[in-house]
Design an enzyme around this catalytic site. Structure first.
Site, PDB file in Angstrom:
ATOM      1  N   ARG A 162       4.242   3.017  -0.871  1.00 29.50           N
ATOM      2  CA  ARG A 162       3.221   2.844  -1.454  1.00 29.50           C
ATOM      3  C   ARG A 162       3.568   3.307  -3.033  1.00 29.50           C
ATOM      4  O   ARG A 162       4.682   3.956  -3.342  1.00 29.50           O
ATOM      5  CB  ARG A 162       2.091   3.705  -1.185  1.00 29.50           C
ATOM      6  CG  ARG A 162       1.368   3.411  -0.034  1.00 29.50           C
ATOM      7  CD  ARG A 162       0.416   2.100  -0.137  1.00 29.50           C
ATOM      8  NE  ARG A 162      -0.448   2.034   1.042  1.00 29.50           N
ATOM      9  CZ  ARG A 162      -0.180   0.905   1.963  1.00 29.50           C
ATOM     10  NH1 ARG A 162       1.064   0.217   1.745  1.00 29.50           N
ATOM     11  NH2 ARG A 162      -0.919   0.915   2.954  1.00 29.50           N
ATOM     12  N   HIS A 168       3.952  -6.952  -3.774  1.00 30.63           N
ATOM     13  CA  HIS A 168       3.457  -6.240  -2.506  1.00 30.63           C
ATOM     14  C   HIS A 168       3.602  -7.458  -1.720  1.00 30.63           C
ATOM     15  O   HIS A 168       2.361  -7.633  -0.665  1.00 30.63           O
ATOM     16  CB  HIS A 168       1.977  -5.654  -2.837  1.00 30.63           C
ATOM     17  CG  HIS A 168       1.669  -4.808  -1.651  1.00 30.63           C
ATOM     18  ND1 HIS A 168       0.772  -3.817  -2.087  1.00 30.63           N
ATOM     19  CD2 HIS A 168       1.981  -4.517  -0.354  1.00 30.63           C
ATOM     20  CE1 HIS A 168       0.802  -2.822  -0.762  1.00 30.63           C
ATOM     21  NE2 HIS A 168       1.419  -3.328  -0.049  1.00 30.63           N
TER      22      HIS A 168
END
Length: 307
Positions: A222, A270
């Site tokens: 993250r 991502h």
């Protein structure tokens, strides 16, 4: 069995089609405000209204991803079990992504790409794997698969986790007391930790300074794990040689962010490991069957841990 699904609108219909194919006896529908009580909720970043309306009437909430930090940012109905994905095709994707990043850095392949554009023929100096120990922070399903994959290329591999683990070919460290020793033994750092209040901002100036000089950082967990300004400062000082980043505090990464143009940072959007709907659904179906049989399925999330 009534199942509600909430996810991005573009992805909703394939999920409903798959549920109806594999569970024809189930009543599956996308969530709408005020809808009737469901038995199970399959969600990704659901609105608070959904959780408030369905509430304690749900038998379980299935998070359609491995990371549950976005779900825990909501107010969850008390007493309702929450389950996350344990793999669903993501582990092998993550392993290949990290191995590619590790090998690209170790073999110093970036100069060859530049040389090709310039028409230059020159070999880079040889390096020893023993000089590039890889440390994986977070040894869940994804982290364990990554650590084992990297070890197959004969790199020294260390792993660090909240609780003790034993993984063949990996030197494992656990708990805050052993974190400094893990960092001192690491030159290529791979972050696969869950995001919790305890791990937010963990990759800061202090942590980066404890890595071996000329460290390399790979963040596939993250964006909030990493303090952006501290990484940039470590790159400027030479303590960190470079980084591969797949996750960011704001996504998409804002235009003008220093990471975009930094010569020693590689960015992907991502995409290191993406959820595969068919494999995800099969995993969720197995968990639903376990619930129906009165069993405790894998992937249970514990609020006190945040994962």
């Amino acid at each position: 069995m009534k199942i509600l699904v909430y996810t991005d609108s573009d992805a909703l219909q394939p999920w409903l089609d798959a549920i109806r194919l594999h569970l024809p006896q189930a009543d599956a529908s996308g969530w709408t405000p005020g809808m009737a009580q469901a038995d199970y909720a399959l969600v990704w970043k659901p609105p608070q209204q959904l959780l408030d309306e369905q509430g304690a009437g749900l038998k379980a909430i299935f998070n359609m991803g491995a990371g549950v930090d976005a779900l825990f940012a909501r107010r969850l109905p008390p007493g309702v079990p929450v389950l996350r994905l344990e793999d669903a095709g993501m582990a092998v994707q993550m392993a290949e992504y990290v191995c590619h990043a590790v090998i690209d850095h170790f073999r110093d392949l970036a100069p060859y790409r530049a040389q090709q554009s310039a028409g230059v023929w020159a070999q880079q100096p040889l390096r020893l794997r023993s000089d590039f120990p890889v440390g994986v922070m977070g040894l869940g399903v994804l982290g364990e698969r990554v650590a084992q994959a990297v070890a197959q290329f004969d790199f020294p591999v260390r792993g660090w986790s909240r609780s003790p683990k034993q993984i063949a070919g990996v030197d494992c460290y656990a708990g805050s007391a052993q974190l400094p020793a893990f960092l001192r033994a690491t030159r290529i750092l791979v972050n696969l930790l869950p995001l919790t209040p305890q791990t937010e901002n963990i990759i800061d100036a202090s942590l980066l300074a404890q890595l071996q000089p000329g460290a390399y950082v790979i963040n596939v967990a993250r964006g909030a794990h990493l303090v952006d300004t501290d990484l940039l400062a470590a790159l400027d000082s030479g303590q960190v040689a470079g980084a591969t980043l797949d996750v960011f505090r704001s996504e998409p990464l804002p235009a003008g962010h220093p990471f975009w143009q930094h010569p020693r940072i590689r960015i992907t959007p991502h995409s290191s490991a993406r959820t595969l709907p068919e494999e995800t659904l099969q995993q969720i179906l197995h968990k639903l069957q376990a619930f129906a049989a009165g069993e405790k399925p894998g992937g249970m999330v514990y609020a006190d841990r945040g994962y």
